[in-house]
Scaffold this motif. Structure first.
Motif, mmCIF file in Angstrom:
data_model
loop_
_atom_site.group_PDB
_atom_site.id
_atom_site.type_symbol
_atom_site.label_atom_id
_atom_site.label_comp_id
_atom_site.label_asym_id
_atom_site.label_seq_id
_atom_site.Cartn_x
_atom_site.Cartn_y
_atom_site.Cartn_z
ATOM 1 N N ALA A 303 0.841 -1.205 0.000
ATOM 2 C CA ALA A 303 0.000 0.000 0.000
ATOM 3 C C ALA A 303 0.877 1.256 0.000
ATOM 4 N N ALA A 304 2.072 1.134 0.630
ATOM 5 C CA ALA A 304 2.960 2.296 0.697
ATOM 6 C C ALA A 304 3.837 2.431 -0.558
ATOM 7 N N GLY A 305 3.617 1.534 -1.516
ATOM 8 C CA GLY A 305 4.331 1.656 -2.790
ATOM 9 C C GLY A 305 5.618 0.857 -2.901
ATOM 10 N N TYR A 306 5.955 0.042 -1.871
ATOM 11 C CA TYR A 306 7.176 -0.766 -1.946
ATOM 12 C C TYR A 306 6.922 -2.055 -2.710
ATOM 13 N N LYS A 307 7.924 -2.434 -3.506
ATOM 14 C CA LYS A 307 7.817 -3.708 -4.216
ATOM 15 C C LYS A 307 8.378 -4.821 -3.321
ATOM 16 N N TYR A 308 7.698 -5.964 -3.276
ATOM 17 C CA TYR A 308 8.219 -7.103 -2.519
ATOM 18 C C TYR A 308 7.785 -8.384 -3.218
ATOM 19 N N VAL A 309 8.462 -9.490 -2.841
ATOM 20 C CA VAL A 309 8.120 -10.770 -3.467
ATOM 21 C C VAL A 309 7.322 -11.603 -2.478
ATOM 22 N N PHE A 310 6.103 -11.957 -2.891
ATOM 23 C CA PHE A 310 5.286 -12.847 -2.070
ATOM 24 C C PHE A 310 5.603 -14.271 -2.520
ATOM 25 N N SER A 311 5.943 -15.136 -1.574
ATOM 26 C CA SER A 311 6.195 -16.521 -1.993
ATOM 27 C C SER A 311 5.527 -17.492 -1.025
ATOM 28 N N GLU A 312 5.090 -18.604 -1.578
ATOM 29 C CA GLU A 312 4.542 -19.679 -0.725
ATOM 30 C C GLU A 312 4.921 -21.018 -1.329
ATOM 31 N N GLY A 313 5.077 -22.023 -0.452
ATOM 32 C CA GLY A 313 5.455 -23.357 -0.912
ATOM 33 C C GLY A 313 4.235 -24.120 -1.380
ATOM 34 N N PRO A 314 4.445 -25.322 -1.905
ATOM 35 C CA PRO A 314 3.297 -26.125 -2.357
ATOM 36 C C PRO A 314 2.568 -26.741 -1.168
ATOM 37 N N ILE A 315 1.287 -27.034 -1.325
ATOM 38 C CA ILE A 315 0.623 -27.862 -0.310
ATOM 39 C C ILE A 315 0.165 -29.148 -0.983
ATOM 40 N N ALA A 316 -0.022 -30.167 -0.159
ATOM 41 C CA ALA A 316 -0.340 -31.496 -0.698
ATOM 42 C C ALA A 316 -1.571 -31.408 -1.613
ATOM 43 N N PHE A 317 -1.448 -31.935 -2.793
ATOM 44 C CA PHE A 317 -2.535 -31.888 -3.761
ATOM 45 C C PHE A 317 -2.550 -33.204 -4.528
ATOM 46 N N PRO A 318 -3.520 -34.075 -4.335
ATOM 47 C CA PRO A 318 -4.664 -33.929 -3.425
ATOM 48 C C PRO A 318 -4.264 -34.110 -1.961
ATOM 49 N N ASP A 319 -5.206 -33.833 -1.072
ATOM 50 C CA ASP A 319 -4.966 -34.036 0.365
ATOM 51 C C ASP A 319 -4.816 -35.536 0.634
ATOM 52 N N PRO A 320 -3.743 -35.925 1.347
ATOM 53 C CA PRO A 320 -3.485 -37.361 1.534
ATOM 54 C C PRO A 320 -4.529 -38.064 2.416
ATOM 55 N N TRP A 321 -4.837 -39.283 2.045
ATOM 56 C CA TRP A 321 -5.802 -40.098 2.800
ATOM 57 C C TRP A 321 -5.241 -40.597 4.129
ATOM 58 N N ASP A 322 -3.899 -40.720 4.171
ATOM 59 C CA ASP A 322 -3.311 -41.418 5.324
ATOM 60 C C ASP A 322 -2.901 -40.478 6.452
ATOM 61 N N LYS A 323 -3.399 -39.217 6.405
ATOM 62 C CA LYS A 323 -3.108 -38.251 7.481
ATOM 63 C C LYS A 323 -4.415 -37.585 7.872
ATOM 64 N N PRO A 324 -4.476 -36.986 9.072
ATOM 65 C CA PRO A 324 -5.657 -36.167 9.387
ATOM 66 C C PRO A 324 -5.712 -35.002 8.399
ATOM 67 N N LEU A 335 -13.211 -21.983 -4.647
ATOM 68 C CA LEU A 335 -11.960 -22.097 -5.388
ATOM 69 C C LEU A 335 -10.880 -21.355 -4.609
ATOM 70 N N ASN A 336 -10.154 -22.105 -3.781
ATOM 71 C CA ASN A 336 -9.305 -21.512 -2.767
ATOM 72 C C ASN A 336 -8.213 -22.507 -2.402
ATOM 73 N N ARG A 337 -7.021 -22.010 -2.131
ATOM 74 C CA ARG A 337 -5.901 -22.900 -1.776
ATOM 75 C C ARG A 337 -6.223 -23.770 -0.564
ATOM 76 N N SER A 338 -7.005 -23.242 0.380
ATOM 77 C CA SER A 338 -7.240 -23.988 1.618
ATOM 78 C C SER A 338 -8.351 -25.042 1.500
ATOM 79 N N THR A 339 -9.136 -24.981 0.434
ATOM 80 C CA THR A 339 -10.191 -25.989 0.227
ATOM 81 C C THR A 339 -9.568 -27.378 0.044
ATOM 82 N N HIS A 340 -10.192 -28.380 0.642
ATOM 83 C CA HIS A 340 -9.670 -29.741 0.490
ATOM 84 C C HIS A 340 -10.031 -30.310 -0.882
ATOM 85 N N VAL A 341 -9.054 -30.974 -1.492
ATOM 86 C CA VAL A 341 -9.311 -31.707 -2.741
ATOM 87 C C VAL A 341 -8.823 -33.129 -2.484
ATOM 88 N N VAL A 342 -9.719 -34.101 -2.700
ATOM 89 C CA VAL A 342 -9.366 -35.492 -2.377
ATOM 90 C C VAL A 342 -9.529 -36.394 -3.594
#
Ligand code: SAM
Length: 406
Positions: A303-324, A335-342
């Motif tokens: 908002a203040a006009g500074y340039k920066y790099v937003f980065s995020e790692g991958p998340i499991a896709f699809p969500d694994p069956w063998d974990k909570p 349609l969202n990164r946090s939505t579960h896909v199985v």
């Protein structure tokens, strides 16, 4: 003492479901559920369709209005007040720096709880909130929780708290929430525990330590909180650990580690039957999902006009069956990164979880929210709710405590 409950911020009744499952005599004498700004009160409707509505002491139906508008004196007497108070202000959806905590619009609902405790002198309380409550706000870490402790101290309560990740105690979802248990100094429970050291309560004998066993290899830290809430608001800072107790203004806290328990996996709650085509991800939408779930580095301008790099790692896709599963949010199924896909059990194709699977992740009966609300709202209500099995487990400990009261 009767096992009567007042359920605040009741949503679709997670606390009530968890306690009534015990069949040990818990009875809800009043509740409150109102979604600000919504013309249709779906959660209240769902709650009433399961349990019916309740009049207050003035003979009015006030369960479905803003709790701030309720005359607290008209709330029926109760032994236990429960509530997952709205947490948007601390939600993981915001960064810690932008969360407004108690001073935020919804956070002020804490003062409604405070008013109820003052008017009704409730002996026992059980509250739930997001884990970052203990750290909020960023500029004055721990102030918001310090204010709550100060309020409870001034009303004569002893307070225990614990951050509990449901998956570490036998649930199918990784959901980390702060639970707060408070008991008034006029209870037998206080009389029988007042000689026990704070350290023993914290690590072994307390409400949480006896219900959700822990160990701690970390130092035990001590602090103080005064009854003067204004003082706390201005100056208080404290690094609260994920387990703690406050008695007579003295704080004892540590970073606790749960004793291992076998987790239930996402695979265990997934549908065995054929799932409707509408839940499957189309070939057309697949690139978008792959992008959302993948690693990325994007150049942005602040908002203040500074340039920066937003980065995020991958998340499991699809969500694994063998974990909570990961934590379910109110945006589940959008349609969202946090939505579960199985991966679907029958077709092996990728799909969203169904509303029934969302209910299972929170420990509700299948079709609990199938009470006339749109499908989107069913996910929303489940994202707002809690893992009811955690409440059932706490309810067993509460049963013993209440049985020992007069
Ligand atoms: C975190 S959710 C709790 C959900 C609940 N524990 C359950 O199992 O479904 C908080 C709830 O408080 C309700 N709420 C927010 N502001 C309120 C107000 N002013 N009066 C009454 N309820 C309110 C929201 O609609 C939401 O359902």
């Amino acid at each position: 003492m009767k096992k009567t409950v007042c359920e605040l911020f009741a949503g679709v009744g997670g606390f009530r479901v968890g306690l009534e499952r015990l069949n040990s005599g818990w009875s809800t004498v009043w509740f409150s559920q109102w979604e600000p700004g919504a013309s249709k009160q779906w959660a209240h409707e769902c709650y009433v369709s399961h349990f019916g509505d309740i009049k207050d002491l003035a003979g009015e139906y006030t369960t479905g209005i803003d709790v701030a508008q309720v005359n607290k004196k008209n709330i029926p007497d109760h032994t236990l007040v429960v509530g997952g108070f709205p947490c948007q202000d601390y939600s993981v959806a915001h960064t810690l720096a932008s969360s407004k905590g108690l001073q935020g619009k919804k956070g002020v609902l804490w003062w409604q709880i405070y008013e109820i405790l003052k008017a009704k002198k409730t002996p026992f309380c059980l509250f739930e909130n997001v884990d970052r409550l203990l750290k909020s706000p960023a500029k004055q870490r721990g102030r918001d929780f310090g204010v709550m402790l100060s309020c409870l101290h001034s009303l004569g309560y002893v307070v225990e708290w614990r951050v509990i990740n449901a998956a570490e105690y036998g649930a199918a979802q990784r959901r980390r929430r702060t639970f707060i248990f408070a008991y008034n100094k006029n209870t037998n429970h206080y009389k029988t525990t007042k000689k026990t050291s704070l350290e023993d309560i914290l690590l072994r004998d307390g409400f949480f330590a006896s219900t959700f066993p822990i160990r701690s290899n970390e130092a035990i830290r001590e602090g103080k909180v005064s009854k003067d809430v204004e003082n706390i608001s201005n100056d208080f800072k404290f690094d609260f650990g994920n387990a703690g107790i406050m008695r007579d203004g003295k704080i004892v806290t540590t970073k606790a580690t749960p004793m291992e328990e076998k987790a239930i996996t996402l695979g265990k709650i997934l549908e065995n039957k054929k799932v409707d085509d509408s839940f499957f991800i189309s070939d057309e939408k697949m690139p978008k999902w792959t992008y959302l779930k993948g690693a990325k580095r994007i150049e942005r301008t602040s908002a203040a006009g500074y340039k920066y790099v937003f980065s995020e790692g991958p998340i499991a896709f699809p969500d694994p069956w063998d974990k909570p599963s990961r934590t379910m949010l109110t945006s589940e199924s959008t349609l969202n990164r946090s939505t579960h896909v199985v991966e679907d059990r029958k077709t092996k194709k990728l799909r969203l979880i169904t509303p029934i699977e969302a209910e299972r992740l929170q420990g509700f009966e299948d079709n609990w929210t199938n009470t006339g609300m749109p499908q989107r709202m069913r996910y929303f209500c489940m994202g707002n709710a809690l893992v009811t099995h955690m409440i059932t487990r706490m309810g067993r400990t509460l049963d013993n405590i209440i049985d020992a009261e007069e």
